[in-house]
Design a protein around this motif. Sequence first.
Motif, PDB file in Angstrom:
ATOM      1  N   ILE A 119      21.831  35.663   0.736  1.00  0.00           N
ATOM      2  CA  ILE A 119      22.938  35.914   1.649  1.00  0.00           C
ATOM      3  C   ILE A 119      23.999  34.817   1.462  1.00  0.00           C
ATOM      4  N   PHE A 173      19.545  40.676  13.026  1.00  0.00           N
ATOM      5  CA  PHE A 173      19.969  39.794  11.935  1.00  0.00           C
ATOM      6  C   PHE A 173      20.104  38.333  12.367  1.00  0.00           C
ATOM      7  N   LYS A 198      29.706  33.724   9.068  1.00  0.00           N
ATOM      8  CA  LYS A 198      29.443  35.167   9.133  1.00  0.00           C
ATOM      9  C   LYS A 198      30.309  35.871  10.179  1.00  0.00           C
ATOM     10  N   PHE A 206      23.667  41.716   4.816  1.00  0.00           N
ATOM     11  CA  PHE A 206      22.364  41.129   5.105  1.00  0.00           C
ATOM     12  C   PHE A 206      21.202  41.800   4.372  1.00  0.00           C
TER      13      PHE A 206
END
Length: 269
Positions: A197, A125, A202, A164
């Motif tokens: 997203i 990711f 994050k 994600f």
Amino acid sequence: MKTSDWLKKYNIQLKKSLGQNFLSTSEYAKKIVKKGSVTEEDTVIEIGPGAGTLTEEIAKTGAKLYAFEIDERLKPLLLERFKEYQNVEIQFIDFLKANISEIQKPKYIANIPYYITSPILEKIFFETPDFQLALLMVQKEYGERMMAKSGKNYSPLSIFVQFFCKVEKVLNVPPHAFIPNPKVDSVVLKLTPKEDIPDINKKGFFKFVHVAFSQRRKTIRNNLKGLIKDRLDELLEKSDIDPKTRPENISIEKFIILYNNYMKLKNDY
């Protein structure tokens, strides 16, 4: 030559410590590659080719394939098995330490042991955010956790993956498809990156989620009281969350709202 024959030829005993259960039948390997719609136009990253059953089916498509294998005992086997394939590059290195940032728009295909699934996902990711899809073969129970929307299987892992990606199960794989036969069924999950997203910190968000799940049987209020004591009730009210709710019953969307409101209150101090 069958995968079992390759292993016998090089006298390779599989290691439990590396979670080695190798896919041994081309039947399922072909199905997985088909689920990824792999063509010669693609670039594929395979994590842990093992004895090369799945690798061979990917290679046959003509796609450019980068395979990362941590077990150097497999080097002579894999180099012989794929010596005729110009489109296959095998690196004998831990995938978690590999430099993949320059590989553009890859498709991932992997049969991965559950104990390193989370760090592998994090690397995918964060280091290749433009990846097209990931086909991951995992133990059935672990796959259920990755797909869960609420309830006992819902966890920080569920939120991490679904933050994600869109996640769907595309194939069941029985124990007899592996060498040695595992005691549990496996599933292949298809992870497709989301286009929208949320633009938030994050790593901060996932740390917050872990705190929220720190004691599953406790309420969200109990789990968060160490973070923002004097304004916790205000935070939950602003986020439209009942203080008695358990974290397993709070959707990803609600967690994002909760985190954003938490950061606003925190910055007010």
